[in-house]
Motif scaffolding. Structure first.
Motif, PDB file in Angstrom:
ATOM      1  N   ASP A  58     -20.684 -17.541  24.658  1.00 42.70           N
ATOM      2  CA  ASP A  58     -19.570 -18.373  25.115  1.00 42.70           C
ATOM      3  C   ASP A  58     -19.229 -19.477  24.123  1.00 42.70           C
ATOM      4  O   ASP A  58     -18.060 -19.824  23.945  1.00 42.70           O
ATOM      5  N   LEU A  59     -20.242 -20.015  23.465  1.00 46.82           N
ATOM      6  CA  LEU A  59     -19.985 -21.024  22.433  1.00 46.82           C
ATOM      7  C   LEU A  59     -19.216 -20.402  21.259  1.00 46.82           C
ATOM      8  O   LEU A  59     -18.284 -21.005  20.722  1.00 46.82           O
ATOM      9  N   ALA A  60     -19.580 -19.173  20.882  1.00 45.45           N
ATOM     10  CA  ALA A  60     -18.854 -18.473  19.816  1.00 45.45           C
ATOM     11  C   ALA A  60     -17.416 -18.183  20.234  1.00 45.45           C
ATOM     12  O   ALA A  60     -16.484 -18.310  19.428  1.00 45.45           O
ATOM     13  N   LEU A  61     -17.209 -17.810  21.494  1.00 48.66           N
ATOM     14  CA  LEU A  61     -15.848 -17.581  21.984  1.00 48.66           C
ATOM     15  C   LEU A  61     -15.034 -18.873  21.975  1.00 48.66           C
ATOM     16  O   LEU A  61     -13.833 -18.855  21.692  1.00 48.66           O
ATOM     17  N   ALA A  62     -15.672 -19.997  22.281  1.00 47.91           N
ATOM     18  CA  ALA A  62     -14.977 -21.291  22.205  1.00 47.91           C
ATOM     19  C   ALA A  62     -14.558 -21.568  20.765  1.00 47.91           C
ATOM     20  O   ALA A  62     -13.429 -22.015  20.507  1.00 47.91           O
ATOM     21  N   GLY A  63     -15.451 -21.290  19.820  1.00 46.31           N
ATOM     22  CA  GLY A  63     -15.114 -21.467  18.410  1.00 46.31           C
ATOM     23  C   GLY A  63     -13.980 -20.564  17.984  1.00 46.31           C
ATOM     24  O   GLY A  63     -13.061 -20.974  17.264  1.00 46.31           O
ATOM     25  N   ALA A  64     -14.008 -19.304  18.425  1.00 44.73           N
ATOM     26  CA  ALA A  64     -12.932 -18.365  18.098  1.00 44.73           C
ATOM     27  C   ALA A  64     -11.610 -18.820  18.715  1.00 44.73           C
ATOM     28  O   ALA A  64     -10.547 -18.699  18.086  1.00 44.73           O
ATOM     29  N   SER A  65     -11.677 -19.375  19.926  1.00 41.01           N
ATOM     30  CA  SER A  65     -10.464 -19.894  20.572  1.00 41.01           C
ATOM     31  C   SER A  65      -9.870 -21.039  19.766  1.00 41.01           C
ATOM     32  O   SER A  65      -8.644 -21.115  19.590  1.00 41.01           O
ATOM     33  N   LEU A  66     -10.723 -21.914  19.266  1.00 43.24           N
ATOM     34  CA  LEU A  66     -10.233 -23.029  18.451  1.00 43.24           C
ATOM     35  C   LEU A  66      -9.644 -22.537  17.133  1.00 43.24           C
ATOM     36  O   LEU A  66      -8.625 -23.061  16.664  1.00 43.24           O
ATOM     37  N   MET A  67     -10.268 -21.522  16.534  1.00 41.41           N
ATOM     38  CA  MET A  67      -9.714 -20.958  15.300  1.00 41.41           C
ATOM     39  C   MET A  67      -8.360 -20.300  15.563  1.00 41.41           C
ATOM     40  O   MET A  67      -7.430 -20.440  14.760  1.00 41.41           O
ATOM     41  N   LEU A  68      -8.235 -19.605  16.678  1.00 40.82           N
ATOM     42  CA  LEU A  68      -6.966 -18.975  17.035  1.00 40.82           C
ATOM     43  C   LEU A  68      -5.897 -20.035  17.278  1.00 40.82           C
ATOM     44  O   LEU A  68      -4.754 -19.894  16.843  1.00 40.82           O
ATOM     45  N   PHE A  69      -6.279 -21.096  17.966  1.00 39.69           N
ATOM     46  CA  PHE A  69      -5.360 -22.222  18.179  1.00 39.69           C
ATOM     47  C   PHE A  69      -4.857 -22.756  16.841  1.00 39.69           C
ATOM     48  O   PHE A  69      -3.660 -22.932  16.641  1.00 39.69           O
ATOM     49  N   ALA A  70      -5.771 -22.985  15.903  1.00 43.95           N
ATOM     50  CA  ALA A  70      -5.392 -23.520  14.592  1.00 43.95           C
ATOM     51  C   ALA A  70      -4.516 -22.540  13.826  1.00 43.95           C
ATOM     52  O   ALA A  70      -3.504 -22.937  13.231  1.00 43.95           O
ATOM     53  N   LEU A  71      -4.865 -21.261  13.845  1.00 46.12           N
ATOM     54  CA  LEU A  71      -4.088 -20.249  13.131  1.00 46.12           C
ATOM     55  C   LEU A  71      -2.658 -20.192  13.647  1.00 46.12           C
ATOM     56  O   LEU A  71      -1.701 -20.231  12.866  1.00 46.12           O
ATOM     57  N   ILE A  72      -2.509 -20.098  14.944  1.00 50.60           N
ATOM     58  CA  ILE A  72      -1.179 -19.975  15.535  1.00 50.60           C
ATOM     59  C   ILE A  72      -0.384 -21.256  15.330  1.00 50.60           C
ATOM     60  O   ILE A  72       0.804 -21.217  14.986  1.00 50.60           O
ATOM     61  N   SER A  73      -1.023 -22.404  15.503  1.00 53.07           N
ATOM     62  CA  SER A  73      -0.339 -23.689  15.315  1.00 53.07           C
ATOM     63  C   SER A  73       0.087 -23.894  13.876  1.00 53.07           C
ATOM     64  O   SER A  73       1.137 -24.468  13.597  1.00 53.07           O
ATOM     65  N   TYR A  74      -0.707 -23.410  12.947  1.00 56.05           N
ATOM     66  CA  TYR A  74      -0.406 -23.574  11.526  1.00 56.05           C
ATOM     67  C   TYR A  74       0.651 -22.572  11.057  1.00 56.05           C
ATOM     68  O   TYR A  74       1.599 -22.927  10.370  1.00 56.05           O
ATOM     69  N   ALA A  75       0.488 -21.314  11.449  1.00 54.33           N
ATOM     70  CA  ALA A  75       1.407 -20.269  10.989  1.00 54.33           C
ATOM     71  C   ALA A  75       2.787 -20.401  11.612  1.00 54.33           C
ATOM     72  O   ALA A  75       3.785 -20.015  11.018  1.00 54.33           O
ATOM     73  N   GLY A  76       2.828 -20.934  12.824  1.00 57.69           N
ATOM     74  CA  GLY A  76       4.115 -21.156  13.483  1.00 57.69           C
ATOM     75  C   GLY A  76       4.897 -19.885  13.706  1.00 57.69           C
ATOM     76  O   GLY A  76       4.347 -18.843  14.044  1.00 57.69           O
ATOM     77  N   HIS A  77       6.187 -19.960  13.493  1.00 52.42           N
ATOM     78  CA  HIS A  77       7.083 -18.825  13.732  1.00 52.42           C
ATOM     79  C   HIS A  77       6.888 -17.708  12.715  1.00 52.42           C
ATOM     80  O   HIS A  77       7.349 -16.597  12.929  1.00 52.42           O
ATOM     81  N   GLU A  78       6.206 -17.987  11.629  1.00 52.20           N
ATOM     82  CA  GLU A  78       5.975 -16.968  10.595  1.00 52.20           C
ATOM     83  C   GLU A  78       4.985 -15.904  11.056  1.00 52.20           C
ATOM     84  O   GLU A  78       4.919 -14.829  10.462  1.00 52.20           O
ATOM     85  N   LEU A  79       4.218 -16.195  12.076  1.00 50.26           N
ATOM     86  CA  LEU A  79       3.197 -15.257  12.539  1.00 50.26           C
ATOM     87  C   LEU A  79       3.813 -13.961  13.029  1.00 50.26           C
ATOM     88  O   LEU A  79       3.336 -12.891  12.729  1.00 50.26           O
ATOM     89  N   GLY A  80       4.869 -14.025  13.776  1.00 52.76           N
ATOM     90  CA  GLY A  80       5.543 -12.825  14.258  1.00 52.76           C
ATOM     91  C   GLY A  80       4.842 -12.177  15.435  1.00 52.76           C
ATOM     92  O   GLY A  80       3.713 -12.504  15.780  1.00 52.76           O
ATOM     93  N   LEU A  81       5.542 -11.241  16.047  1.00 54.83           N
ATOM     94  CA  LEU A  81       5.056 -10.463  17.187  1.00 54.83           C
ATOM     95  C   LEU A  81       4.587 -11.344  18.346  1.00 54.83           C
ATOM     96  O   LEU A  81       3.586 -11.055  19.004  1.00 54.83           O
ATOM     97  N   THR A  82       5.301 -12.426  18.584  1.00 54.11           N
ATOM     98  CA  THR A  82       5.060 -13.299  19.728  1.00 54.11           C
ATOM     99  C   THR A  82       6.389 -13.486  20.453  1.00 54.11           C
ATOM    100  O   THR A  82       7.457 -13.325  19.861  1.00 54.11           O
ATOM    101  N   LEU A  83       6.324 -13.819  21.722  1.00 51.94           N
ATOM    102  CA  LEU A  83       7.559 -14.052  22.476  1.00 51.94           C
ATOM    103  C   LEU A  83       8.127 -15.437  22.226  1.00 51.94           C
ATOM    104  O   LEU A  83       9.336 -15.640  22.337  1.00 51.94           O
ATOM    105  N   THR A  84       7.259 -16.395  21.936  1.00 52.92           N
ATOM    106  CA  THR A  84       7.717 -17.736  21.568  1.00 52.92           C
ATOM    107  C   THR A  84       6.912 -18.181  20.346  1.00 52.92           C
ATOM    108  O   THR A  84       5.891 -17.594  20.028  1.00 52.92           O
TER     109      THR A  84
END
Length: 139
Positions: A106-132
């Protein structure tokens, strides 16, 4: 890269959505387990946790403010990990080992969640394949 992130989002979200479904199907048993672990207001905590799992999982899966969804999952995981998998409180070596495994997972999943948060927040609209796009912008 967009397709790899989409596949990752699907695989990642599946765990949390399945967990939310299990929480809904086993409400009483899960609340009883949480109460036995010392969670205050276990029924309300389980209902809130189930809602966070569902909203966070759907957000990541569908790409609707997926950064917020990932952050919600991290916020859910950290206290849940400490409250539900306190391996240091176990006297039985087998139970202690099982709780330690769940704690680390669960601690590793929390870390992965934070990395995903950072990736999506940083990449923004350039990430693609998202509804917003993301709700947050990290630069």
């Amino acid at each position: 890269m967009d397709i790899l992130v989409l596949i990752g989002r699907i695989l990642f979200a599946a765990l949390f959505l399945a967990s939310a479904a299990n929480h809904l199907a086993q409400r009483k048993a899960m609340a009883g387990y949480a109460a036995a672990k010392g969670v205050p207001a276990a029924g309300a905590a389980m209902a809130a946790g189930t809602l966070v799992l569902l909203l966070g999982g759907l957000s990541v899966l569908l790409g609707i403010w997926a950064d917020l969804g990932a952050l919600l999952l991290a916020v859910f995981l950290v206290p849940t990990t400490v409250l539900m998998h306190a391996f240091w409180k176990e006297d039985d070596p087998g139970a202690r080992q099982q709780e330690m495994i769940h704690f680390q997972k669960d601690l590793a999943l929390a870390g992965a969640s934070l990395m995903l948060f950072a990736l999506i927040s940083y990449a923004g609209h350039e990430l693609g394949l998202t509804l917003t796009g993301p709700l947050f912008a990290i630069r």
